[in-house]
Design a protein around this motif. Sequence first.
Motif, PDB file in Angstrom:
ATOM      1  N   ARG A  78       0.950  -0.882  -0.121  1.00  0.00           N
ATOM      2  CA  ARG A  78      -0.200   0.420  -0.431  1.00  0.00           C
ATOM      3  C   ARG A  78       1.248   1.345   0.069  1.00  0.00           C
ATOM      4  N   ASN A  79       0.810   2.210  -0.980  1.00  0.00           N
ATOM      5  CA  ASN A  79       0.977   3.958  -0.547  1.00  0.00           C
ATOM      6  C   ASN A  79       2.268   2.988  -0.542  1.00  0.00           C
ATOM      7  N   LEU A  80       2.077   2.480  -2.428  1.00  0.00           N
ATOM      8  CA  LEU A  80       4.113   2.753  -2.051  1.00  0.00           C
ATOM      9  C   LEU A  80       5.202   3.518  -2.504  1.00  0.00           C
ATOM     10  N   TRP A  81       4.158   4.964  -3.278  1.00  0.00           N
ATOM     11  CA  TRP A  81       5.420   6.103  -3.731  1.00  0.00           C
ATOM     12  C   TRP A  81       5.515   6.750  -2.501  1.00  0.00           C
ATOM     13  N   ALA A  82       4.965   6.584  -1.739  1.00  0.00           N
ATOM     14  CA  ALA A  82       4.665   7.563  -0.340  1.00  0.00           C
ATOM     15  C   ALA A  82       5.962   6.428   0.749  1.00  0.00           C
ATOM     16  N   LYS A  83       5.881   5.365   0.678  1.00  0.00           N
ATOM     17  CA  LYS A  83       7.280   4.429   1.131  1.00  0.00           C
ATOM     18  C   LYS A  83       8.699   4.568   0.706  1.00  0.00           C
ATOM     19  N   GLN A  84       8.029   5.017  -0.597  1.00  0.00           N
ATOM     20  CA  GLN A  84       9.566   4.494  -1.294  1.00  0.00           C
ATOM     21  C   GLN A  84      10.318   6.160  -0.470  1.00  0.00           C
ATOM     22  N   GLN A  85       9.958   7.155  -0.670  1.00  0.00           N
ATOM     23  CA  GLN A  85       9.995   7.858  -0.692  1.00  0.00           C
ATOM     24  C   GLN A  85      10.346   8.787   0.833  1.00  0.00           C
ATOM     25  N   ILE A  86       9.542   8.113   1.644  1.00  0.00           N
ATOM     26  CA  ILE A  86      10.254   7.768   3.396  1.00  0.00           C
ATOM     27  C   ILE A  86      11.508   6.998   2.831  1.00  0.00           C
ATOM     28  N   ALA A  87      11.673   5.900   2.449  1.00  0.00           N
ATOM     29  CA  ALA A  87      13.064   4.982   2.822  1.00  0.00           C
ATOM     30  C   ALA A  87      14.198   5.950   2.346  1.00  0.00           C
ATOM     31  N   LYS A  88      13.890   6.420   1.104  1.00  0.00           N
ATOM     32  CA  LYS A  88      15.108   7.229   0.210  1.00  0.00           C
ATOM     33  C   LYS A  88      15.664   8.643   1.188  1.00  0.00           C
ATOM     34  N   ARG A  89      14.672   9.157   2.026  1.00  0.00           N
ATOM     35  CA  ARG A  89      14.756  10.211   2.882  1.00  0.00           C
ATOM     36  C   ARG A  89      15.856   9.094   3.824  1.00  0.00           C
ATOM     37  N   ILE A  90      15.370   8.536   4.100  1.00  0.00           N
ATOM     38  CA  ILE A  90      16.340   8.217   5.410  1.00  0.00           C
ATOM     39  C   ILE A  90      17.423   7.640   5.176  1.00  0.00           C
ATOM     40  N   ALA A  91      17.435   7.019   4.573  1.00  0.00           N
ATOM     41  CA  ALA A  91      18.723   6.301   3.633  1.00  0.00           C
ATOM     42  C   ALA A  91      19.804   7.365   3.503  1.00  0.00           C
ATOM     43  N   ALA A  92      19.343   8.473   2.976  1.00  0.00           N
ATOM     44  CA  ALA A  92      20.391   9.730   2.623  1.00  0.00           C
ATOM     45  C   ALA A  92      21.098  10.334   4.056  1.00  0.00           C
TER      46      ALA A  92
END
Length: 275
Positions: A78-92
């Motif tokens: 669910r909400n794949l796009w949102a989760k991917q954006q969250i994941a990228k910011r955390i990793a950064a």
Amino acid sequence: MLKLMDATDRQRSIIEWVHEQKHVEVEDIARRFGVTTQTIRRDINKLCEQGLLRRRYGGVSLPTSAAVHPVDDDNQVRNLWAKQQIAKRIAAGIPEGATVSLGVGSTITLVAQALIHHKSLQILTNNFNVASALSGNSNIEVIVSGGQYRHNDHDVVGPEVTNFFNSFVTDFGVISTGSMDLQHGLMDHEIREAEVSRAIICNTRARILAADRSKWDRNSHCKVASFKYVDRFYTDVMPNQQRVGLPGSVEIIECDEYTLDRTRLINARTSTVRD
């Protein structure tokens, strides 16, 4: 055929479609969205540069890590796009050389995928999807807990897991949650999941929550912790009602820049009309 939409909405839909179909031809994408193949190729170029998709055989497919180690074998995320954006910011925000505890859930697996290009990390986890997502980088040391294996979730739980996390103090501890509300804080679907998340946030220097806004509308029954035990809250967009109810010590990081820009534009227009 879908009605015409702007580029960002179209790119979100392309990602979701590829995750459903695994591989989609450029011409089929153009036909579905009613635009030229040149427009779709520009979309694909941007998404591939971000590591969200990859070009393959006249079309586009999942990135290698996601194709080999899907985020969720049984359910569409669910909400794949949102989760991917969250994941990228955390990793950064995680520096080289850090030690990181990663817990359960599809969002945490996406965080692991976003960490794959780091050059030096030590990861502690009970989540086999996390270990698989990072298996392609030999410079990332992954330590996996023992415990009771959950076939549907591809992780382990139980006292061995809580003892495992209690044996370390990491630089960053990243958890997600089944649901959340201002009164009870973070909630999970199963008590063993809640115990894992508690063990992580009790044994780390920086407590990170990764949760998209849909978690405010869900209902779980097992308490994890109140928001005072969260240092950084990564989400797509924070509703104003919840924002004002969170402790001032929580750093809120909103990751969906497209929605935020649209909200700011609407607010500016509303303000102008009122003036």
